[in-house]
Every structure is written in C-alpha cells, then in structure tokens.
Enzyme design. Sequence first.
Site, PDB file in Angstrom:
ATOM      1  CG  HIS A 183      30.475  43.586  43.597  1.00 49.59           C
ATOM      2  ND1 HIS A 183      31.682  43.037  43.934  1.00 49.59           N
ATOM      3  CD2 HIS A 183      30.563  43.891  42.266  1.00 49.59           C
ATOM      4  CE1 HIS A 183      32.470  42.997  42.867  1.00 49.59           C
ATOM      5  NE2 HIS A 183      31.810  43.513  41.846  1.00 49.59           N
ATOM      6  CG  HIS A 237      29.407  41.555  38.312  1.00 47.10           C
ATOM      7  ND1 HIS A 237      30.537  40.883  37.927  1.00 47.10           N
ATOM      8  CD2 HIS A 237      29.852  42.657  38.979  1.00 47.10           C
ATOM      9  CE1 HIS A 237      31.614  41.534  38.341  1.00 47.10           C
ATOM     10  NE2 HIS A 237      31.223  42.619  38.974  1.00 47.10           N
ATOM     11  CD  GLU A 238      27.851  45.952  39.531  1.00 38.58           C
ATOM     12  OE1 GLU A 238      28.282  46.056  40.702  1.00 38.58           O
ATOM     13  OE2 GLU A 238      28.569  46.104  38.538  1.00 38.58           O
TER      14      GLU A 238
END
Length: 331
Positions: A251, A247-248
């Site tokens: 980003h 997920h990170e």
Amino acid sequence: MGLRPNLLTRRAAGVATTTLALLLSTAAVGVVPAASAFSAAPDNACAEPAGEHSGHADARVKKGGSAKLDPNELTAAQLRDREADLAAALRERANTRTGANAVAPLATVTVPVVVHVIQRDSTRAGGNIPDSMITSQISVLNQAYSGATGGATTAFSFQLQKVNRVTNSSWYQITQGSSAERQMKTSLRTGGKNTLNMYLGQLSNNLLGWATFPKRTLDSMDGVVVLNESLPGGTATNYNQGDTGTHEIGHWLNLYHTFQGGCSGSGDSVSDTPAESSPAYQCPTGRDTCSAPGLDPITNFMDYTYDSCMYQFTPGQADRMLTAWNAYRAA
C-alpha cells in the site's frame, strides 16, 4: 493454487543467513501517503475504512475484530481521485526530466527502513521484541519483493537503517486514526519521502496493520503500522510470517487490494490480477468469485489470506509500484 511447498523452507533459510550488521548499512532512494490498512477476518469481510480526500486507513483485521472507522474499500470517487493525482504527479516529474538538470527515472530502488518499536515496558509481553524478529522481517520483505518466493521480481529492496525503541505506555496500544497515533508519528518519524518508517506495537481492535498511500506532499503520518507479534516468529497465529509488513508496504508503494472495486470497473488498476468480488480469508484454493477470466488471486500479497497462503506480486503490480515511486517518492 495454494502456497508453493518450498516457501517456508526458503523463508527459514533466508532468515537464518541474514545478519543485523549487514542490514544496518545505510541506503538511499525514494514519498508520502494517505492512509491504508490490512484486515484479516477469515469470515467477516472487512476492508478499508474510508477517510478524507484520496487517502484513508485500510485495516487488516483478525476474526472477531473491527476497525475503528466503518470499514469499506476506496470508493469509486476516491479511486478516480487517486489515479488522477498519480497521472498529474507523473506529468510533473516528466517536466524535471528534460534539460541540463534532468532527473532520470529510477529502475531499482533501495528503501531505507527505520523501525520504531513501541513498548509498554522492557518485557516481551510489553512489546520489547528482539532484534532477531526485526532482522527476519527485513529478510521476508527482500524475499517477497525480489520474487524469491515465487512471484514477480520488483525493483525494490530494503535496508534496515535504525531500530528506535520507545517506552511509552500511552502509545503502546496504537489506535488507528487517534490523536495518540498522530502524536507518536509526529514525534518519531524520520527521513525523507523515500524512507520507510515502520511502527510496531499492540494494535487496537484486533488489527494487524495499516499503511499510508503515497501523495505529493510528505507529512508526519507517512509510514506503516504493524502488529509486533505479526513479525516472523511472533505469536499471531496464521499471521506471523511477516506478510502483514509485505502487504502494508505494498500500500505504501501505491498498490490497492486485489479485491478493490469487486468484479466491475478498473478493479485494483492492475491488468494482470484477476478480478475478485471480496476479500479472501484463510486459503480457499480454487475460489472464483467473478465471471472474468482467472481464479481469485488468493496467493497475492494484496489479498487477505493467511501468511502461509501468500507468495506473490504480479509483473503489473511491480510496474505500478515503480511508476508510483518515480512519481511520488523518488528524490
């Protein structure tokens, strides 16, 4: 729909067959951020703490936790600024792709990864996680971004370049937005705009991780911060299959949350992720919070569901990440 039944089997097989020696070979190809973080409170909505300019910290928070800053998503103005900056960066890059010294856009990218293990002491309880967990994390990333877990194939693969172990009790409890975080990253960050620096430690306020969005000028804060025990085989129940990292890094590659903007506006700026009014937690099969077509994308890596519920990026997200890489991070 829920998690594909064979996902855990696939991950286990991939982890078992990946060797540290293979992953330590060097890579190449790749820019920078404005901060973003992963929040995981099953009941209490907690999105990204607003920051300055076009970037800010986006925090994934466990139930009962809280981000240091008032949590909310990108504002409409911040989103417009970021999208305008992406368009401007693409125009700048286009000017370098003509003439004798033209630089062709990349179609595939191998991201070199430097992992900084921040320890309080030499014990596992003090943050000294084994190399096997880091190797497994790289395997999870490569499965997720290759489409092996059931989502779209992206342009990205990851190669572990270095594991840097640092014993520093004042850095071990990483606090998002703190002077200690800046000191840690300024001291440790290595590589160019294409190098992913991942910082592992005990995080403040029950956060699972945060990241920086890309921007045109590299700074020392660039990278992702991830709870050490959220790596595969860690002790962070429901969040220990490695998808906080997935997920990170999304980003870091310029993806927004699937629930960015709620049911209105341009949402996450990706056309094939259905609109979602708010973060989804746990794995609420059949959730549908917007009148627009499509159920909420609870299985998308950019939502807030359990690791066991997530398995996909969409083709639109894959395209957006590659576009952003060529705008910001490509050499």
